[in-house]
Design an enzyme around this catalytic site. Structure first.
Site, short mmCIF file in Angstrom:
data_model
loop_
_atom_site.label_atom_id
_atom_site.label_comp_id
_atom_site.label_asym_id
_atom_site.label_seq_id
_atom_site.Cartn_x
_atom_site.Cartn_y
_atom_site.Cartn_z
CE LYS A 31 -2.07 -1.06 3.88
NZ LYS A 31 -1.44 -2.36 4.11
CB THR A 32 3.54 2.35 2.28
OG1 THR A 32 2.72 2.18 3.43
CG2 THR A 32 4.38 3.60 2.47
CG ASP A 217 0.61 5.05 4.44
OD1 ASP A 217 -0.24 4.17 4.30
OD2 ASP A 217 1.84 4.80 4.48
CD GLU A 218 -0.08 2.73 8.67
OE1 GLU A 218 -1.08 2.12 9.09
OE2 GLU A 218 1.00 2.17 8.44
CD GLN A 248 -1.48 -3.25 9.17
OE1 GLN A 248 -0.44 -2.88 9.70
NE2 GLN A 248 -1.59 -3.40 7.87
NE ARG A 597 3.86 -4.62 11.09
CZ ARG A 597 3.38 -4.12 9.97
NH1 ARG A 597 4.07 -3.26 9.26
NH2 ARG A 597 2.19 -4.49 9.51
P1 ATP Z 1 1.71 -2.15 6.03
O1 ATP Z 1 0.27 -2.57 6.01
O2 ATP Z 1 2.50 -2.92 7.00
O3 ATP Z 1 1.88 -0.67 6.11
P2 ATP Z 1 2.06 -1.96 3.17
O4 ATP Z 1 0.85 -2.53 2.55
O5 ATP Z 1 2.17 -0.49 3.23
O6 ATP Z 1 2.29 -2.62 4.60
P3 ATP Z 1 4.61 -1.85 1.90
O7 ATP Z 1 5.38 -1.47 3.09
O8 ATP Z 1 4.33 -0.84 0.86
O9 ATP Z 1 3.27 -2.57 2.36
O10 ATP Z 1 5.31 -3.09 1.19
C1 ATP Z 1 5.74 -4.23 1.91
C2 ATP Z 1 7.01 -4.76 1.30
O11 ATP Z 1 6.76 -5.34 0.02
C3 ATP Z 1 8.06 -3.70 1.07
O12 ATP Z 1 9.32 -4.23 1.32
C4 ATP Z 1 7.88 -3.38 -0.41
O13 ATP Z 1 9.07 -2.85 -0.95
C5 ATP Z 1 7.53 -4.71 -0.99
N1 ATP Z 1 6.70 -4.61 -2.21
C6 ATP Z 1 5.52 -3.99 -2.31
N2 ATP Z 1 5.01 -4.12 -3.56
C7 ATP Z 1 5.90 -4.85 -4.28
C8 ATP Z 1 5.96 -5.32 -5.63
N3 ATP Z 1 5.00 -5.09 -6.52
N4 ATP Z 1 7.04 -6.05 -5.98
C9 ATP Z 1 8.02 -6.31 -5.09
N5 ATP Z 1 8.02 -5.90 -3.81
C10 ATP Z 1 6.98 -5.17 -3.40
MG MG Z 2 2.34 0.85 4.88
#
Ligand code: ATP
Ligand code: MG
Length: 751
Positions: A31-32, A217-218, A248, A597
């Site tokens: 997402k981030t 975000d969040e 979350q 995490r």
């Molecule tokens: P959270 O809910 O914990 O905030 P999130 O959904 O924001 O998580 P991110 O932190 O953006 O997730 O991504 C999680 C991990 O996966 C990071 O290391 C990111 O670089 C990797 N990632 C995300 N999308 C891809 C992709 N399409 N290909 C490869 N790696 C990815």
């Molecule tokens: Mg995130």
């Protein structure tokens, strides 16, 4: 920028640039990342950076996003506003707060300042703190402000009895005090921004036009004030992208409202909704565990995470005898991780309560594992540092009575409580800030106090003069000397006082650093920067340390190895949450946040017997443990560990926390001491942890470059002794020469 770094659904989110967008998805699904790429994409499409606003959960997350956008686009993205709600609000207020009757030099009051104001008011209103506690009133005020209520509005919806009347009066007096001191508390930062925007349409119009693309975000953890702000800014443009995960949402207790995300399409029926389900962070095993815990919550959107990644290793679990044994188990597994070449920076230990870190810190020191505690007492909350800050605050905003009262007699200059009371009374009568009274002293003041106050005002005037001439760092240095703050802690061998002196020097170092890193560093901007460092931001990016922090602070972060300590009923879920029906689901979400995490290795531990908050208790396992299928877990507290540590025997005598060593500096209790002498480390219980964990004691030689947890970088200039007796002398870049025991000191070699 390469859109190939994203999956189809993420790309869809990035390319949907016009109109509202909701990305709702599980942990680690990118997402981030999608949000960051979206910002980069907008810039590549020619959107001007200043038309973009991104709200993040921590300042650290903001910095990361900022750097990432720069890397992706190759342009310096200075004009993009990326920051936390609080920091963005401060920026808005610094420009226009005069329109709502404050001066632009307003001060930001933190927790401690708030307490001081309330304490004063309790005295003035003559309130019996058995009937009403400071904490209670502070929470009520905070809660009301989160719901956008002032004192009257709060009263109207309260029980309107006598007690409510008292709270109302305190609330109103509190607000009046802050206003008079030209100060805002953290909740005000948001509420006053709203007031400004609502009461001054041209200002609102300005920001509506400026922020054509808004991102949050969040989003699941926004409260009413934050929600209202976002809505206000985007109602016209309708270009709002919110990102979050209902699973979350963990700040309900602070007023966050999960409905903001779940009911997004009520405000924006035309919103595009994107769900991401592929997880890029964790192994299948970790995801299975996370899914199997969270599915027990009833109020949630159903989603399931999957990964193309490996199944990964089983989750390791230990039921330790007590918290010491638990910590020793963690140390042992950190050692094994190190042998497997997992860097310390990729390891985190998470827990429910700050207080859990104390025993772990002691064990880590014994085992020679460098660590960093995230949160807890902030550096800027230490008494001596707050004193120094109060001088600076008074200079910038002389109306800030809280700051002034803090330092008028620190260091001691014979301006006693009686004098302060006279001055306060006069200020009250004149309805003026106290500083004005200092310049125009009432006749009732005796000649001696009069002289002392005059000398103080002269000192402040002199400082004010010098602050206009000196660069920030030099000025802070001069202030520390001229005021006598530093001198209080000199000529002594008292460790505690010397630590205070070190902290002041560290504070000075921080000012110099800020000056170096910031163009146009002013005292005003420095103070603002300090005020906005929250406990969630205390972790610098130090590569050689294990991170210790609460589950709450871990949101959004990721590590190759994660330990969750204290998987006990009464800790996770916390005893307090258990008393409230609707808090239980939030505790489970907290557990889910913790599990997700981890990228590769997950460790869970519980104790049978724990002493915390001056209480010892026997604990049942956390109910969430039973929700994880047994097939995913290996009982790592098996034979090997028993051989390693011996059978657990219940301790005969508990050390009471009242005997605890006060924290000395930077969260390292008893640093520099033999750990066996630190009260709280039970002698002989694990007599040989640091020796038996066959972690090779580091060997230093002259010329090695090293990093010390507190003193920073330096070079080895000498060594003596061997094994457990080994000592090392280091010349620090900023602190001169010091000598340490190799086994204890938090020092690591840097290549
Ligand atoms: P959270 O809910 O914990 O905030 P999130 O959904 O924001 O998580 P991110 O932190 O953006 O997730 O991504 C999680 C991990 O996966 C990071 O290391 C990111 O670089 C990797 N990632 C995300 N999308 C891809 C992709 N399409 N290909 C490869 N790696 C990815
Ligand atoms: Mg995130």
């Amino acid at each position: 920028m390469n859109l190939k770094d994203l999956n189809d659904r993420q790309r869809e989110a990035v390319l949907h640039t016009e109109g509202p967008l909701l990305i709702i998805a599980g942990a680690g699904s990118g997402k981030t990342r999608a949000m960051t790429y979206r910002i980069a994409h907008l810039i590549e499409q020619g959107v001007k950076p200043w038309h973009i606003l991104a709200l993040t959960f921590t300042n650290k997350a903001a910095r990361e996003m900022f750097t990432r956008v720069e890397q992706l686009t190759g342009v310096t993205a200075e004009e993009i506003w990326i920051g936390t709600f609080h920091s963005i609000c401060v920026r808005i207020l610094r420009r226009d707060i005069e329109k709502i009757g404050y001066a632009r030099s307003f001060t930001i009051y933190d927790d401690d300042d708030q307490q001081r104001v309330l304490k004063d008011l309790f005295k003035r209103f003559d309130i019996d703190d058995k009937e009403l506690t400071l904490r209670e009133v502070k929470n009520i005020i905070g809660d009301a402000k989160n719901k956008l209520m002032n004192a009257d509005e709060w009263f109207a919806q309260s029980r309107r009895d006598r007690r409510a009347q008292v709270i109302h009066d305190l609330f109103a007096a509190y607000d009046a005090r802050l206003k008079a001191a030209n100060a805002l508390d953290f909740d005000d930062l948001l509420n006053k921004t709203l007031e400004l925007l609502l009461d001054h349409p041209p200002v609102l119009q300005h920001y509506r036009q400026r922020f054509q693309y808004v991102h949050v975000d969040e989003y699941q953890d926004t409260n009413l004030a934050q929600y209202t702000l976002v809505k206000l800014l985007t109602e016209e443009s309708r270009n709002l992208c919110v990102v979050g995960d209902d699973d979350q949402s963990i700040y309900g207790w602070r007023g966050a409202d999960i409905r903001n995300i779940l009911e997004f399409n009520k405000d924006f029926p035309e919103a595009k909704v994107i769900k991401l389900e592929q997880n890029y962070r964790s192994t299948q095993t970790i995801l299975d565990a996370a899914n199997s815990v969270i599915k027990n919550n009833e109020n949630r959107m159903d989603k399931s995470l999957w990964t193309e990644g490996k199944k990964g290793e089983k989750i390791k679990f230990a039921a330790a005898g007590d918290e010491r044994e638990e910590s020793a188990w963690i140390c042992e597994h950190i050692r094994r991780l190190r042998n497997r070449k997992v860097p310390l920076s990729e390891i985190a230990v998470l827990y429910r309560m700050h207080a859990q870190s104390r025993v772990m810190e002691e064990m880590f020191m014994r085992a020679g594992i460098p660590y960093k505690v995230y949160g807890g007492t902030r550096f800027y909350d230490r008494k001596e540092v707050k004193d120094a800050l109060a001088y600076l605050r008074t200079l910038v905003n002389p109306d800030d009575d809280v700051a002034l009262k803090r330092i008028i007699n620190v260091p001691k200059r014979a301006i006693g409580d009686a004098t302060v009371a006279v001055l306060e009374e006069q200020a009250d009568q004149d309805s003026s800030p106290m500083y004005a009274v200092l310049r125009d002293l009432p006749d009732s003041l005796g000649s001696r106090p009069r002289k002392c106050v005059k000398a103080f005002v002269e000192l402040m005037d002199k400082l004010d003069e010098q602050r206009k001439q000196l660069p920030l760092g030099d000025f802070v240095k001069l202030m520390l000397e001229e005021t006598g703050l530093l001198k209080q802690y000199e000529d002594t061998t008292d460790e505690e006082l010397l630590t205070k002196r070190d902290n002041l020097l560290e504070f000075l170092g921080a000012a110099y650093e800020y000056e170096k890193l910031t163009e146009d560093a002013t005292l005003e901007s420095y103070l603002e920067n300090v005020a906005l460092v929250t406990d969630l931001d205390m972790q610098e990016d130090a590569p050689q340390f294990v991170t210790l922090m609460t589950l709450h602070s871990a949101k959004g972060l990721e590590y190759r190895a994660v330990f969750i300590a204290g998987m006990e009923d009464g800790l996770l879920p916390s005893a307090r949450a258990k008393q409230e029906e609707n808090r239980m689901e939030e505790e489970r979400r907290l557990c889910y946040v913790g599990i997700t995490r981890a990228k590769e290795y997950l460790y869970l531990s519980r104790t049978r017997h724990r002493a915390i908050f001056n209480q010892a208790s026997y604990n049942q396992p956390s109910p969430y443990l039973a929700e994880i299928p047994k097939s995913l877990i290996s009982d790592a507290y098996g034979k090997a560990m028993k051989e390693h540590f011996g059978e657990y025997k219940p301790p005969k005598e508990r050390v009471r926390p009242s005997q605890r060593q006060p924290k000395t500096s930077f969260g390292i209790p008893g640093m520099g001491q033999d750990p066996a002498d630190i009260p709280g480390v039970t002698k002989g219980f694990f007599p040989s942890v640091s020796v038996e964990l066959d972690e090779p004691v580091q060997i230093f030689k002259e010329g090695d470059k090293v990093l010390h947890k507190k003193f920073g970088t330096g070079e080895v200039i000498g060594t003596s002794g061997e094994g457990a007796e080994a000592r090392v002398s280091i010349r620090f870049t900023a602190y001169g020469d010091k000598e340490f025991s190799v086994a204890i000191a938090p020092i690591v070699k840097v290549e």
